[in-house]
Design a protein around this motif. Sequence first.
Motif, PDB file in Angstrom:
ATOM      1  N   HIS A  10      42.163 -88.108 106.954  1.00 33.63           N
ATOM      2  CA  HIS A  10      42.991 -88.162 105.758  1.00 33.63           C
ATOM      3  C   HIS A  10      42.511 -89.099 104.649  1.00 33.63           C
ATOM      4  O   HIS A  10      43.071 -89.077 103.554  1.00 33.63           O
ATOM      5  N   ALA A  11      41.513 -89.912 104.905  1.00 39.16           N
ATOM      6  CA  ALA A  11      41.088 -90.913 103.907  1.00 39.16           C
ATOM      7  C   ALA A  11      40.580 -90.267 102.627  1.00 39.16           C
ATOM      8  O   ALA A  11      40.969 -90.673 101.524  1.00 39.16           O
ATOM      9  N   LEU A  12      39.724 -89.291 102.737  1.00 42.81           N
ATOM     10  CA  LEU A  12      39.173 -88.645 101.545  1.00 42.81           C
ATOM     11  C   LEU A  12      40.276 -87.940 100.761  1.00 42.81           C
ATOM     12  O   LEU A  12      40.345 -88.037  99.532  1.00 42.81           O
ATOM     13  N   TRP A  13      41.157 -87.250 101.462  1.00 39.28           N
ATOM     14  CA  TRP A  13      42.279 -86.572 100.815  1.00 39.28           C
ATOM     15  C   TRP A  13      43.141 -87.577 100.040  1.00 39.28           C
ATOM     16  O   TRP A  13      43.476 -87.357  98.875  1.00 39.28           O
ATOM     17  N   LEU A  14      43.474 -88.703 100.693  1.00 41.90           N
ATOM     18  CA  LEU A  14      44.326 -89.706 100.050  1.00 41.90           C
ATOM     19  C   LEU A  14      43.623 -90.311  98.840  1.00 41.90           C
ATOM     20  O   LEU A  14      44.223 -90.441  97.770  1.00 41.90           O
ATOM     21  N   ALA A  15      42.363 -90.666  98.992  1.00 41.39           N
ATOM     22  CA  ALA A  15      41.617 -91.281  97.887  1.00 41.39           C
ATOM     23  C   ALA A  15      41.561 -90.350  96.682  1.00 41.39           C
ATOM     24  O   ALA A  15      41.793 -90.771  95.546  1.00 41.39           O
ATOM     25  N   ARG A  16      41.261 -89.085  96.913  1.00 42.33           N
ATOM     26  CA  ARG A  16      41.206 -88.109  95.800  1.00 42.33           C
ATOM     27  C   ARG A  16      42.564 -87.952  95.136  1.00 42.33           C
ATOM     28  O   ARG A  16      42.672 -87.911  93.912  1.00 42.33           O
ATOM     29  N   ARG A  17      43.579 -87.846  95.953  1.00 43.29           N
ATOM     30  CA  ARG A  17      44.933 -87.637  95.427  1.00 43.29           C
ATOM     31  C   ARG A  17      45.376 -88.824  94.562  1.00 43.29           C
ATOM     32  O   ARG A  17      45.896 -88.645  93.466  1.00 43.29           O
ATOM     33  N   LEU A  18      45.139 -90.024  95.059  1.00 43.17           N
ATOM     34  CA  LEU A  18      45.576 -91.205  94.324  1.00 43.17           C
ATOM     35  C   LEU A  18      44.696 -91.475  93.110  1.00 43.17           C
ATOM     36  O   LEU A  18      45.184 -91.934  92.084  1.00 43.17           O
ATOM     37  N   ASP A  28      42.595 -98.948  94.990  1.00 44.50           N
ATOM     38  CA  ASP A  28      43.282-100.131  95.520  1.00 44.50           C
ATOM     39  C   ASP A  28      44.560 -99.725  96.251  1.00 44.50           C
ATOM     40  O   ASP A  28      44.879-100.272  97.308  1.00 44.50           O
ATOM     41  N   ILE A  29      45.264 -98.787  95.679  1.00 49.11           N
ATOM     42  CA  ILE A  29      46.503 -98.318  96.297  1.00 49.11           C
ATOM     43  C   ILE A  29      46.201 -97.661  97.646  1.00 49.11           C
ATOM     44  O   ILE A  29      46.902 -97.902  98.632  1.00 49.11           O
ATOM     45  N   ALA A  30      45.141 -96.854  97.689  1.00 43.44           N
ATOM     46  CA  ALA A  30      44.760 -96.198  98.948  1.00 43.44           C
ATOM     47  C   ALA A  30      44.419 -97.250 100.008  1.00 43.44           C
ATOM     48  O   ALA A  30      44.856 -97.148 101.160  1.00 43.44           O
ATOM     49  N   HIS A  31      43.658 -98.241  99.606  1.00 42.34           N
ATOM     50  CA  HIS A  31      43.288 -99.307 100.552  1.00 42.34           C
ATOM     51  C   HIS A  31      44.537-100.001 101.087  1.00 42.34           C
ATOM     52  O   HIS A  31      44.670-100.214 102.306  1.00 42.34           O
ATOM     53  N   ASP A  32      45.445-100.354 100.194  1.00 41.28           N
ATOM     54  CA  ASP A  32      46.679-101.021 100.614  1.00 41.28           C
ATOM     55  C   ASP A  32      47.533-100.115 101.508  1.00 41.28           C
ATOM     56  O   ASP A  32      48.166-100.583 102.455  1.00 41.28           O
ATOM     57  N   ALA A  33      47.541 -98.821 101.199  1.00 45.75           N
ATOM     58  CA  ALA A  33      48.319 -97.875 102.007  1.00 45.75           C
ATOM     59  C   ALA A  33      47.761 -97.808 103.433  1.00 45.75           C
ATOM     60  O   ALA A  33      48.534 -97.779 104.404  1.00 45.75           O
ATOM     61  N   TRP A  34      46.442 -97.799 103.562  1.00 47.44           N
ATOM     62  CA  TRP A  34      45.844 -97.785 104.900  1.00 47.44           C
ATOM     63  C   TRP A  34      46.148 -99.068 105.650  1.00 47.44           C
ATOM     64  O   TRP A  34      46.384 -99.049 106.861  1.00 47.44           O
ATOM     65  N   GLN A 124      41.537-108.713  95.265  1.00 50.67           N
ATOM     66  CA  GLN A 124      40.199-109.301  95.198  1.00 50.67           C
ATOM     67  C   GLN A 124      40.264-110.827  95.154  1.00 50.67           C
ATOM     68  O   GLN A 124      39.483-111.510  95.810  1.00 50.67           O
ATOM     69  N   ILE A 125      41.211-111.347  94.384  1.00 50.33           N
ATOM     70  CA  ILE A 125      41.383-112.798  94.321  1.00 50.33           C
ATOM     71  C   ILE A 125      41.786-113.327  95.694  1.00 50.33           C
ATOM     72  O   ILE A 125      41.274-114.348  96.150  1.00 50.33           O
ATOM     73  N   GLY A 126      42.692-112.616  96.344  1.00 53.27           N
ATOM     74  CA  GLY A 126      43.129-113.021  97.668  1.00 53.27           C
ATOM     75  C   GLY A 126      41.988-113.105  98.665  1.00 53.27           C
ATOM     76  O   GLY A 126      41.896-114.056  99.447  1.00 53.27           O
ATOM     77  N   VAL A 127      41.099-112.125  98.618  1.00 48.51           N
ATOM     78  CA  VAL A 127      39.944-112.133  99.523  1.00 48.51           C
ATOM     79  C   VAL A 127      39.070-113.351  99.239  1.00 48.51           C
ATOM     80  O   VAL A 127      38.647-114.057 100.150  1.00 48.51           O
ATOM     81  N   ARG A 128      38.814-113.610  97.967  1.00 50.66           N
ATOM     82  CA  ARG A 128      37.944-114.735  97.603  1.00 50.66           C
ATOM     83  C   ARG A 128      38.543-116.086  97.967  1.00 50.66           C
ATOM     84  O   ARG A 128      37.834-117.012  98.320  1.00 50.66           O
ATOM     85  N   LEU A 129      39.869-116.197  97.849  1.00 53.07           N
ATOM     86  CA  LEU A 129      40.518-117.486  98.106  1.00 53.07           C
ATOM     87  C   LEU A 129      41.144-117.580  99.499  1.00 53.07           C
ATOM     88  O   LEU A 129      41.701-118.616  99.853  1.00 53.07           O
ATOM     89  N   GLY A 130      41.080-116.486 100.250  1.00 50.33           N
ATOM     90  CA  GLY A 130      41.679-116.488 101.582  1.00 50.33           C
ATOM     91  C   GLY A 130      43.197-116.499 101.536  1.00 50.33           C
ATOM     92  O   GLY A 130      43.838-117.135 102.370  1.00 50.33           O
TER      93      GLY A 130
END
Length: 153
Positions: A10-18, A28-34, A124-130
């Motif tokens: 379902h990843a490709l389907w979701l990414a295309r749809r969003l 970003d929304i797809a990543h957060d949804a997963w 992205q900021i969260g990843v960089r700052l933990g």
Amino acid sequence: MGLATLYRRHALWLARRLRSRFGEEGEDIAHDAWRKLAAAYASGREIRHPRALLMTVAGRLASDRAARRSRREALESMAAASSPLAETGAQEAAVMMEQLILALPDDLRSVFVMSRFGGLTNAQIGVRLGLSPKTVEWRMTRALAHITAQLRR
């Protein structure tokens, strides 16, 4: 069925749809949804209709993002409208803004600078700052409130 199998199916389907619905923000929304789906899957809940669940989660995430963006824009427009920056020259405004940013506490300043000058998303900021994206959002809100309060003086 494992999470990896669900992702492959379902990843490709979701990414295309969003992406078609929300543009680049759709990724970003797809990543957060997963991430949310992984949390639900880890809790042992059975997922009978993954596409429906993914679209529901993605829709809620998109609504949350839009609400945060709207609040942030409202704060920024309030700050700009009531700001002495609107009445000063460009150079004076730049100096005043720099002073306001430097006056922020370190944790708020780093988030503000990465967002406004680095163009990074909360994730992205969260990843960089933990930090979690929610913490980044909270710090950004506090930074904007601090700057707005200083401008009103």
